[in-house]
Write an enzyme that holds these catalytic residues in place. Structure first.
Site, PDB file in Angstrom:
ATOM      1  N   GLU A  83       0.838  -1.476   0.080  1.00 48.61           N
ATOM      2  CA  GLU A  83       0.024   0.171  -0.039  1.00 48.61           C
ATOM      3  C   GLU A  83       0.956   1.304  -0.103  1.00 48.61           C
ATOM      4  OE1 GLU A  83      -3.249   2.619   0.134  1.00 48.61           O
ATOM      5  OE2 GLU A  83      -2.994   0.592  -0.576  1.00 48.61           O
ATOM      6  N   HIS A  86       2.775   1.785  -3.188  1.00 44.63           N
ATOM      7  CA  HIS A  86       1.549   2.671  -4.180  1.00 44.63           C
ATOM      8  C   HIS A  86       1.416   3.894  -4.041  1.00 44.63           C
ATOM      9  CE1 HIS A  86      -1.847   2.989  -6.626  1.00 44.63           C
ATOM     10  NE2 HIS A  86      -2.719   3.261  -5.876  1.00 44.63           N
ATOM     11  N   HIS A 145     -11.833   5.576  -7.874  1.00 45.69           N
ATOM     12  CA  HIS A 145     -10.402   5.772  -7.840  1.00 45.69           C
ATOM     13  C   HIS A 145      -9.603   4.925  -9.037  1.00 45.69           C
ATOM     14  CE1 HIS A 145      -6.932   6.720  -6.107  1.00 45.69           C
ATOM     15  NE2 HIS A 145      -6.500   5.353  -5.524  1.00 45.69           N
ATOM     16  N   HIS A 276     -20.015  -8.601 -16.695  1.00 47.08           N
ATOM     17  CA  HIS A 276     -18.682  -8.198 -17.244  1.00 47.08           C
ATOM     18  C   HIS A 276     -18.195  -9.182 -18.338  1.00 47.08           C
ATOM     19  CE1 HIS A 276     -14.837  -6.889 -17.079  1.00 47.08           C
ATOM     20  NE2 HIS A 276     -14.231  -7.735 -16.812  1.00 47.08           N
ATOM     21  N   HIS A 341      -4.285  -8.109 -16.910  1.00 45.36           N
ATOM     22  CA  HIS A 341      -5.568  -7.844 -17.150  1.00 45.36           C
ATOM     23  C   HIS A 341      -5.791  -6.344 -17.093  1.00 45.36           C
ATOM     24  CE1 HIS A 341      -9.543  -9.091 -18.962  1.00 45.36           C
ATOM     25  NE2 HIS A 341     -10.120  -8.593 -17.808  1.00 45.36           N
TER      26      HIS A 341
END
Length: 393
Positions: A83, A86, A145, A276, A341
């Site tokens: 975290e 990032h 986000h 999806h 992906h």
């Protein structure tokens, strides 16, 4: 490369900053996906620091202090580091965007709209990052986000293309892709108009599919169906459209806990997952048809070689993305494939935005050139008419 007053130095610097920012944004998107898929989104329960400090607590005294500040959390350093890394990289990107705005001011005649929008978007992204933590991974915030990161990537590409006439020399080798032909046919202009409209359709469909992908991930619905092409069992009996479209899920929280690992029921997650998948089919077909039309366009306009390459790249990315999607289902979402992906989705969006912007800029140039040609012919005709009248007199 240096113009009067050193203006071209700032222009060249701006071009480098934008290019580097595009690459760094891709890194941030990949790190965000890896953090989310590794269930490290709450690795640090506070923001912008981690357990009350600017780095992950590692020493015994720091761990004891962190445990006293957040007694309800189990300290997992590896998740906390994911975290924080990032956040560090995202913060660096924010500073880079601020530098882009500062340098843009030094470039003469360059529109300041785009860099200003980029700075505002970065500020909003920082707020979304904070809310992602403070609202305990609320799915809609997580998706916003994610979309904010993709929007930042797209706007950087748009700004790069828009700023090129102000930042690069106008020689033929650099601007050939945007130069109109000397003789523009009406057929080519109509084809370009049609292609531009389809580019916006392709972009819209892709954005919706990216939202569905983020919604699937943030609601932990990626592994609810592990067979292909459809879910196992009598999946149609479990469908829950209203549950799948529940945006604000606070009433579903149990014991005031977080949204981590999802709060929707099985039917809602199955519905999200299948939406999806069906969206992927529609998106793939749309992008492939769009690519085919781009390639056909080269028969009418041989100057757009860059768009031709972009069309073939788009086909390759679509095929790769479909393959990754199937592999993620069959192999039960390996982290590396899931991150890939996300990365390919970002590259798809970047490529489509590049094509849309290129078509838009090229079309505007063609339109202005055609108008100038018509006006020039009208002027010549008026001059010929006046000359004829003068001779007659």
């Amino acid at each position: 490369m240096t113009g009067e007053g050193g203006d071209m130095d700032y222009a060249a610097l701006l071009t480098k900053l934008i290019r580097f920012s595009i690459g760094l944004t891709l890194v941030v998107i990949v790190l965000g996906a890896y953090t989310r898929i590794s269930d490290a989104g709450l690795g640090c329960p506070d923001w912008p620091g981690c357990y009350g400090q600017l780095s992950v607590p590692m020493k015994n005294a720091e761990i004891v202090r962190a445990s006293s500040l957040f007694p309800e959390h189990i300290i997992e350093p590896h998740k906390a580091w994911l975290e924080m890394i990032h956040r560090y990289v995202a913060g660096s990107l924010g500073l880079l965007i601020a530098a882009i705005l500062a340098v843009s001011v030094k470039v003469p005649n360059l529109p300041k709209f785009w860099p200003s929008i980029l700075v505002l978007l970065v500020v909003f992204q920082a707020a979304l990052g904070m809310w992602t933590v403070t609202l305990k991974l609320m799915p809609i915030i997580v998706v916003l986000h994610l979309l904010g990161g993709f929007a930042l990537l797209s706007l950087l590409m748009v700004f790069y293309l828009v700023s090129r006439p102000y930042c690069e020399e106008h020689d033929e080798s650099r601007t050939s892709a945007l130069n109109p032909e000397k003789n523009l046919s009406h057929q080519r202009l109509l084809w370009a108009t049609s292609l531009q409209k389809m580019s916006w359709i392709a972009l819209s469909v892709l954005i919706v599919q990216i939202f569905l992908g983020g919604w699937t991930s943030s609601n932990y619905a990626a592994l609810v169906c592990t067979s292909f092409p459809l879910c196992e069992g009598e999946w149609w009996r479990a469908l829950n459209i209203s549950g799948a479209l529940t945006i604000f899920q606070h009433p579903l929280l149990m014991n005031g806990d977080s949204f981590e690992f999802g709060v929707l029921d099985y039917g809602s997650r199955v519905t999200i997952h299948l939406l999806h998948r069906f969206g992927a089919i529609i998106t793939a077909v749309t992008l492939l048809v769009f690519s085919w039309r781009l390639i056909r366009y080269q028969l009418l306009n041989q100057s757009h070689r860059l768009l031709n390459r972009s069309a073939y790249l788009l086909i390759g990315l679509v095929m790769l993305q479909v393959g990754l999607g199937i592999a993620n289902v069959v192999m039960h979402l390996p982290v590396i494939l899931a991150v890939g992906h996300n990365l390919v989705a970002a590259l798809l969006l970047l490529n489509v935005v590049f094509i849309c912007t290129h078509l838009r800029l090229s079309y505007r140039i063609k339109e202005r050139t055609r108008s100038a040609q018509i006006e020039s012919r009208d002027t010549q005709m008026r001059m010929v008419t006046k000359s004829s009248r003068f001779i007659e007199k």
